[in-house]
Motif scaffolding. Structure first.
Motif, PDB file in Angstrom:
ATOM      1  N   MET A   1      13.981 -19.718 -22.875  1.00 19.58           N
ATOM      2  CA  MET A   1      13.795 -18.346 -22.415  1.00 19.58           C
ATOM      3  C   MET A   1      14.351 -18.217 -21.002  1.00 19.58           C
ATOM      4  N   TYR A   2      14.931 -17.072 -20.704  1.00 18.37           N
ATOM      5  CA  TYR A   2      15.372 -16.770 -19.342  1.00 18.37           C
ATOM      6  C   TYR A   2      14.147 -16.332 -18.558  1.00 18.37           C
ATOM      7  N   ASN A   3      13.642 -17.231 -17.759  1.00 12.91           N
ATOM      8  CA  ASN A   3      12.411 -17.017 -16.996  1.00 12.91           C
ATOM      9  C   ASN A   3      12.735 -16.267 -15.704  1.00 12.91           C
ATOM     10  N   LYS A   4      13.318 -15.070 -15.857  1.00 11.28           N
ATOM     11  CA  LYS A   4      13.945 -14.358 -14.745  1.00 11.28           C
ATOM     12  C   LYS A   4      13.019 -14.124 -13.570  1.00 11.28           C
ATOM     13  N   ASP A   5      11.783 -13.761 -13.821  1.00  6.38           N
ATOM     14  CA  ASP A   5      10.845 -13.493 -12.732  1.00  6.38           C
ATOM     15  C   ASP A   5      10.075 -14.738 -12.308  1.00  6.38           C
ATOM     16  N   GLY A   6      10.326 -15.848 -12.976  1.00  4.64           N
ATOM     17  CA  GLY A   6       9.683 -17.104 -12.615  1.00  4.64           C
ATOM     18  C   GLY A   6       8.180 -17.122 -12.832  1.00  4.64           C
TER      19      GLY A   6
ATOM     20  N   TYR B   1       6.561 -17.773 -15.678  1.00  5.45           N
ATOM     21  CA  TYR B   1       6.087 -18.705 -16.695  1.00  5.45           C
ATOM     22  C   TYR B   1       6.339 -20.145 -16.265  1.00  5.45           C
ATOM     23  N   GLU B   2       5.462 -21.021 -16.707  1.00  8.31           N
ATOM     24  CA  GLU B   2       5.598 -22.440 -16.410  1.00  8.31           C
ATOM     25  C   GLU B   2       5.312 -23.234 -17.674  1.00  8.31           C
ATOM     26  N   ALA B   3       6.196 -24.173 -17.990  1.00  4.29           N
ATOM     27  CA  ALA B   3       6.000 -24.992 -19.179  1.00  4.29           C
ATOM     28  C   ALA B   3       4.844 -25.960 -18.948  1.00  4.29           C
ATOM     29  N   PRO B   4       3.937 -26.096 -19.918  1.00  7.91           N
ATOM     30  CA  PRO B   4       2.799 -27.019 -19.762  1.00  7.91           C
ATOM     31  C   PRO B   4       3.220 -28.461 -19.560  1.00  7.91           C
ATOM     32  N   THR B   5       4.319 -28.876 -20.219  1.00  2.45           N
ATOM     33  CA  THR B   5       4.863 -30.220 -20.035  1.00  2.45           C
ATOM     34  C   THR B   5       6.371 -30.119 -20.015  1.00  2.45           C
ATOM     35  N   GLU B   6       7.053 -31.166 -19.553  1.00  3.27           N
ATOM     36  CA  GLU B   6       8.511 -31.144 -19.496  1.00  3.27           C
ATOM     37  C   GLU B   6       9.138 -31.047 -20.879  1.00  3.27           C
ATOM     38  N   TYR B   7       8.413 -31.506 -21.909  1.00  2.00           N
ATOM     39  CA  TYR B   7       8.932 -31.408 -23.262  1.00  2.00           C
ATOM     40  C   TYR B   7       9.062 -29.960 -23.721  1.00  2.00           C
ATOM     41  N   MET B   8       8.352 -29.052 -23.080  1.00  3.38           N
ATOM     42  CA  MET B   8       8.291 -27.669 -23.539  1.00  3.38           C
ATOM     43  C   MET B   8       9.205 -26.734 -22.762  1.00  3.38           C
ATOM     44  N   VAL B   9       9.948 -27.290 -21.802  1.00  2.00           N
ATOM     45  CA  VAL B   9      10.934 -26.475 -21.096  1.00  2.00           C
ATOM     46  C   VAL B   9      12.007 -26.004 -22.066  1.00  2.00           C
ATOM     47  N   THR B  10      12.517 -26.938 -22.853  1.00  7.16           N
ATOM     48  CA  THR B  10      13.542 -26.652 -23.852  1.00  7.16           C
ATOM     49  C   THR B  10      12.985 -26.943 -25.239  1.00  7.16           C
ATOM     50  N   GLN B  11      13.012 -25.941 -26.104  1.00 11.60           N
ATOM     51  CA  GLN B  11      12.639 -26.145 -27.501  1.00 11.60           C
ATOM     52  C   GLN B  11      13.866 -26.660 -28.249  1.00 11.60           C
ATOM     53  N   VAL B  12      13.651 -27.440 -29.301  1.00 17.72           N
ATOM     54  CA  VAL B  12      14.770 -28.002 -30.062  1.00 17.72           C
ATOM     55  C   VAL B  12      14.510 -27.854 -31.559  1.00 17.72           C
ATOM     56  N   VAL B  13      15.484 -27.292 -32.261  1.00 14.55           N
ATOM     57  CA  VAL B  13      15.446 -27.243 -33.727  1.00 14.55           C
ATOM     58  C   VAL B  13      16.764 -27.806 -34.243  1.00 14.55           C
ATOM     59  N   LYS B  14      16.820 -28.116 -35.530  1.00 16.59           N
ATOM     60  CA  LYS B  14      18.045 -28.622 -36.135  1.00 16.59           C
ATOM     61  C   LYS B  14      18.538 -27.665 -37.213  1.00 16.59           C
ATOM     62  N   THR B  15      19.837 -27.681 -37.427  1.00 17.25           N
ATOM     63  CA  THR B  15      20.403 -26.908 -38.521  1.00 17.25           C
ATOM     64  C   THR B  15      20.170 -27.639 -39.842  1.00 17.25           C
ATOM     65  N   ASP B  16      20.163 -26.874 -40.930  1.00 16.69           N
ATOM     66  CA  ASP B  16      20.037 -27.483 -42.252  1.00 16.69           C
ATOM     67  C   ASP B  16      21.414 -27.907 -42.756  1.00 16.69           C
ATOM     68  N   GLN B  17      21.501 -28.236 -44.041  1.00 18.11           N
ATOM     69  CA  GLN B  17      22.764 -28.733 -44.604  1.00 18.11           C
ATOM     70  C   GLN B  17      23.865 -27.685 -44.595  1.00 18.11           C
ATOM     71  N   ASN B  18      23.498 -26.415 -44.395  1.00 17.20           N
ATOM     72  CA  ASN B  18      24.488 -25.338 -44.336  1.00 17.20           C
ATOM     73  C   ASN B  18      24.777 -24.868 -42.912  1.00 17.20           C
ATOM     74  N   GLY B  19      24.238 -25.584 -41.939  1.00 17.80           N
ATOM     75  CA  GLY B  19      24.457 -25.217 -40.544  1.00 17.80           C
ATOM     76  C   GLY B  19      23.566 -24.105 -40.047  1.00 17.80           C
TER      77      GLY B  19
ATOM     78  N   PRO C   1      17.939 -21.873 -17.481  1.00 20.47           N
ATOM     79  CA  PRO C   1      17.258 -20.565 -17.465  1.00 20.47           C
ATOM     80  C   PRO C   1      15.741 -20.617 -17.381  1.00 20.47           C
ATOM     81  N   MET C   2      15.096 -21.588 -17.992  1.00 19.42           N
ATOM     82  CA  MET C   2      13.642 -21.644 -17.931  1.00 19.42           C
ATOM     83  C   MET C   2      13.158 -22.109 -16.559  1.00 19.42           C
ATOM     84  N   GLU C   3      13.821 -23.104 -16.017  1.00 21.69           N
ATOM     85  CA  GLU C   3      13.415 -23.655 -14.716  1.00 21.69           C
ATOM     86  C   GLU C   3      14.015 -22.878 -13.554  1.00 21.69           C
ATOM     87  N   MET C   4      14.911 -21.934 -13.856  1.00 25.01           N
ATOM     88  CA  MET C   4      15.532 -21.076 -12.843  1.00 25.01           C
ATOM     89  C   MET C   4      16.257 -21.886 -11.768  1.00 25.01           C
TER      90      MET C   4
END
Length: 254
Positions: A183-188, A190-208, A51-54
């Motif tokens: 993000m759904y970059n529907k209109d194209g 937005y551009e990520a400053p680096t490839e690391y920022m195309v997809t954000q990543v978080v983790k769940t805690d001990q309760n998911g 979705p970000m890179e369309m």
């Protein structure tokens, strides 16, 4: 692997060019996240994309497509018609909404073979549409094989709000699980400053439970990925729980 290399990127690797890792997302995008008086239906588009890179991928007709109202599913698979999203095969449907309520649309796709990872991908994907002022039931657990159950109301939110959800796999919360966010970059525009920022990543805690603050208005997808014990044709299967929500800008008084 939680993020996989597209066919184009794999080709770039063969040429000795730096490749970009793009996350896959099942997508269920309604034309409106909330319906007001006078709205008669919600139109939905179903696809499998980056979705970000369309960058789209062909999606065969899903295995299941349903809407849940008051905890009860209604089969909508027969309402799907073929369309194009990002120049690739996708699906669309229109659902008539006749009464106030919270409508949860959920898709189970056919397994997607991914040569770059030598595996199959199945993303159980859902979105929530509120109608005519009702908001009861937005935190329903549908009992899908893989599912994100929202802890934050998944509609009526401003950009910058914190969103939380519980990742479940086979009915149990999943601790320490990667959740990819795009993000759904529907209109194209937005551009990520680096490839690391195309997809954000978080983790769940001990309760998911995971937490993420969406910085821009628009559609945001959350994909929690787990490996299934069952295999398809002897290959590993990545099972994703995907949820799409919309974040709004403040309106300026006229």
């Amino acid at each position: 692997m939680k993020r996989i290399i597209s066919t184009l990127s794999a080709a770039a690797l063969l040429l000795g060019v730096a490749a970009t890792a793009w996350a896959h997302f099942g997508m269920v995008i309604p034309n409106k996240p909330m319906l007001a008086q006078g709205d008669k239906a919600v139109d939905l588009t179903i696809s499998f994309s980056h979705p970000m890179e369309m960058v789209g991928m062909d999606m065969v007709k899903p295995k299941n497509f349903a809407v849940y109202v008051d905890g009860k599913p209604q089969d909508l698979l027969g309402s799907l018609t073929e369309t194009k999203v990002m120049d690739h095969k996708a699906w669309k449907a229109s659902y008539a909404v006749k009464k106030p309520g919270v409508y949860i649309f959920a898709v189970e796709p056919q397994p997607y073979p991914e040569p770059a990872e030598d595996n199959y991908i199945i993303h159980y994907t859902k979105t929530v549409v509120a109608a005519f002022g009702d908001e009861d039931g937005w935190d329903a657990d549908l009992g899908l094989k893989a599912e994100i159950v929202p802890l934050t109301r998944p509609f009526g939110n401003y950009a910058g709000n914190v969103f939380q959800g519980v990742v479940k796999f086979k009915g149990k919360p999943v601790p320490n699980c990667d959740v990819e966010v795009e993000m759904y970059n529907k209109d194209g525009k937005y551009e990520a400053p680096t490839e690391y920022m195309v997809t954000q990543v978080v983790k769940t805690d001990q309760n998911g439970v995971f937490t993420y603050a969406c910085p821009k208005a628009g559609w945001w997808g959350f994909a929690a990925l787990n490996a299934d014990e069952e295999k398809i044709n002897g290959k590993e299967v990545e099972v994703g729980a995907v949820l799409w929500i919309y974040m709004h800008d403040f309106k300026t008084k006229k």
